[in-house]
Structure formats: C-alpha cells, structure tokens
Motif scaffolding. Structure first.
Motif, PDB file in Angstrom:
ATOM      1  N   ILE A  10       0.689  -0.949   0.309  1.00  0.00           N
ATOM      2  CA  ILE A  10       0.573  -0.168  -0.071  1.00  0.00           C
ATOM      3  C   ILE A  10       1.253   1.235  -0.030  1.00  0.00           C
ATOM      4  N   GLU A  76      -6.895  -5.171   4.085  1.00  0.00           N
ATOM      5  CA  GLU A  76      -8.310  -4.158   3.587  1.00  0.00           C
ATOM      6  C   GLU A  76      -8.446  -3.328   5.063  1.00  0.00           C
ATOM      7  N   ARG A  79      -7.401   0.596   5.550  1.00  0.00           N
ATOM      8  CA  ARG A  79      -8.614   1.321   5.555  1.00  0.00           C
ATOM      9  C   ARG A  79      -8.881   2.265   6.477  1.00  0.00           C
ATOM     10  N   GLN A  80      -9.509   1.689   7.700  1.00  0.00           N
ATOM     11  CA  GLN A  80     -10.015   1.821   8.638  1.00  0.00           C
ATOM     12  C   GLN A  80      -8.467   2.646   9.673  1.00  0.00           C
ATOM     13  N   LEU A  82      -6.373   4.558   7.328  1.00  0.00           N
ATOM     14  CA  LEU A  82      -6.421   6.109   6.896  1.00  0.00           C
ATOM     15  C   LEU A  82      -7.247   6.688   7.004  1.00  0.00           C
ATOM     16  N   ASP A  83      -9.004   6.586   7.090  1.00  0.00           N
ATOM     17  CA  ASP A  83      -9.491   7.323   8.209  1.00  0.00           C
ATOM     18  C   ASP A  83      -9.414   7.921   9.095  1.00  0.00           C
ATOM     19  N   ASP A 122      -6.058  -0.851  -6.544  1.00  0.00           N
ATOM     20  CA  ASP A 122      -7.231  -0.668  -6.236  1.00  0.00           C
ATOM     21  C   ASP A 122      -6.467   0.912  -6.024  1.00  0.00           C
ATOM     22  N   VAL A 124      -7.572   5.256  -4.561  1.00  0.00           N
ATOM     23  CA  VAL A 124      -8.069   6.028  -4.087  1.00  0.00           C
ATOM     24  C   VAL A 124      -7.064   7.572  -3.566  1.00  0.00           C
ATOM     25  N   LEU A 126      -8.062  10.774  -1.126  1.00  0.00           N
ATOM     26  CA  LEU A 126      -8.297  10.617   0.401  1.00  0.00           C
ATOM     27  C   LEU A 126      -8.569  12.358   0.196  1.00  0.00           C
ATOM     28  N   GLN A 194     -12.405   8.658   1.363  1.00  0.00           N
ATOM     29  CA  GLN A 194     -12.252   8.571  -0.067  1.00  0.00           C
ATOM     30  C   GLN A 194     -13.152   9.137  -1.348  1.00  0.00           C
ATOM     31  N   SER A 197     -12.372   6.463  -6.211  1.00  0.00           N
ATOM     32  CA  SER A 197     -11.322   4.514  -6.116  1.00  0.00           C
ATOM     33  C   SER A 197     -11.520   4.194  -7.473  1.00  0.00           C
TER      34      SER A 197
END
Length: 209
Positions: A10, A76, A79-80, A82-83, A122, A124, A126, A194, A197
């Motif tokens: 990533i 995956e 992603r949390q 990242l938020d 993928d 995205v 931000l 996001q 994407s």
C-alpha cells in the motif's frame, strides 16, 4: 503485527501544509494509525518506507509541510487506519490537500493469471483540510484540472471558462446543501475520506523518484 505475507503493498503519497504552530509530537499522534499499523513504536521508527528508494514520511519543520511517499505491506483493514489518519491531519492542516493511496495486489501474477482475471489493485484519493470548505476547494481544483486536460484535446483553453463556471456552481450548491443540513461539524459524502476509487484499466505504476 506481521505483514510479511500481506496481500497488498500500500503506497501513500501526498503533501500537506500544516499550521505554523504544529510540532512533531502533534504530528506523531495524528499519524499514529499509520506507523502503528506498520508495527513501529514511534513516527521516527515507522517513517521509513518498505522501499529504500522512497523518502517515506517526512516533516519539514521550516516549511511546516508533511510529505509522504511511503509504502507499507498490509490488508484491507488498512483503510480504517487511513480514515483515522485523515481525522488527525484535519486538526493540524493549514489548508486542504489530496492524498493518493494505491493498493497493489502482491498475489497477482500478470504472466500466469488467466486472461479474464484482474489484479485486486485499487486506488483512492483522500482529502484532508481544516474545514469542509477547504477540502471542497481541493476537490474543485482537481476536477477543474481533469476537465480542462480532457477538453483541451478538442477546444482551446480560452473557450473553457464557461465549463469552469459550471463546475464552480456545482461545488457552491454542494456547500450550500452542507450548511443547510447543519452537518458542518462532520465530513459529508466525499469529504475527508475516499474521494474516488478505481479498479482495472491496467495496473497503476508506482511513483518514481
């Protein structure tokens, strides 16, 4: 936390202008979701990228700028992180900024994969910023740039003023709707998270330095 057999590499890439009063300890706390995910005990320990040729996570104290060109192995659930990072940076940002995140499928082999099978790559985008208005400004600027780049294939740049005006109207309507809904305190759809994407269309190349 071990990521040796992680299904993704990533890559996080972006530059954020921070407030002049922001110090290293504040930034370390805001970025904790990233370096902690990487298994580090501090920002200094986790700032290095998985690839030596990438600068990693850097804080330019003189210019008050956060620069990220950093790769971590993960899944995956990143992603949390990242938020959570976005929420932390929102508190420190001087102005809006975009952060690109690319998930590279490490288990996909282009040579051996069937023709009808695609990588799970993928991408995205931000968006972070001190206010929803600042975030919207960045989104608007990027959209205008994309639209102009596309339409300049067929029209002269001087002919596109009306198109830019229409884009501005759309963002003005979105902001008015945000204010009227009394949700100014929390990011609406597309803000601070996001912004877009995509899958397929060929594998996205890595950032080169």
């Amino acid at each position: 936390m071990s990521h040796y057999n992680a299904p993704f590499e990533i890559h996080v890439h972006g530059q954020v202008q921070l407030r002049a009063d922001v110090g290293f300890s504040q930034l370390q706390e805001a970025l904790k979701p990233l370096w902690k995910y990487a298994g580090a005990r501090s920002l200094a320990d986790g700032a290095a990228s998985a690839y030596e040729e990438e600068p990693g996570i850097q804080f330019d104290v003189k210019e008050h700028v956060l620069q990220m060109c950093w790769t971590v192995r993960g899944d995956e659930d990143f992603r949390q992180s990242l938020d959570e990072m976005c929420m932390g940076i929102n508190e420190l940002a001087e102005q809006g900024a975009a952060i690109e995140v690319t998930f590279y499928d490490t288990e996909f082999d282009e040579e051996d994969a069937p023709e009808d099978e695609d990588a799970r790559d993928d991408f995205v985008m931000l968006f972070v910023g001190p206010t929803p208005a600042a975030i919207m400004q960045v989104q608007r600027d990027l959209l205008v740039q994309d639209v102009i780049n596309l339409m300049e294939r067929h029209f002269d740049a001087s002919e596109l003023g009306g198109v830019v005006s229409e884009v501005d109207k759309l963002f003005a309507q979105r902001f008015d709707a945000l204010v009227s809904s009394l949700e100014i305190g929390k990011p609406p759809r597309g803000l601070g998270g996001q912004g877009g994407s995509g899958h397929g269309g060929g594998r996205r190349p890595r950032h080169l330095h």
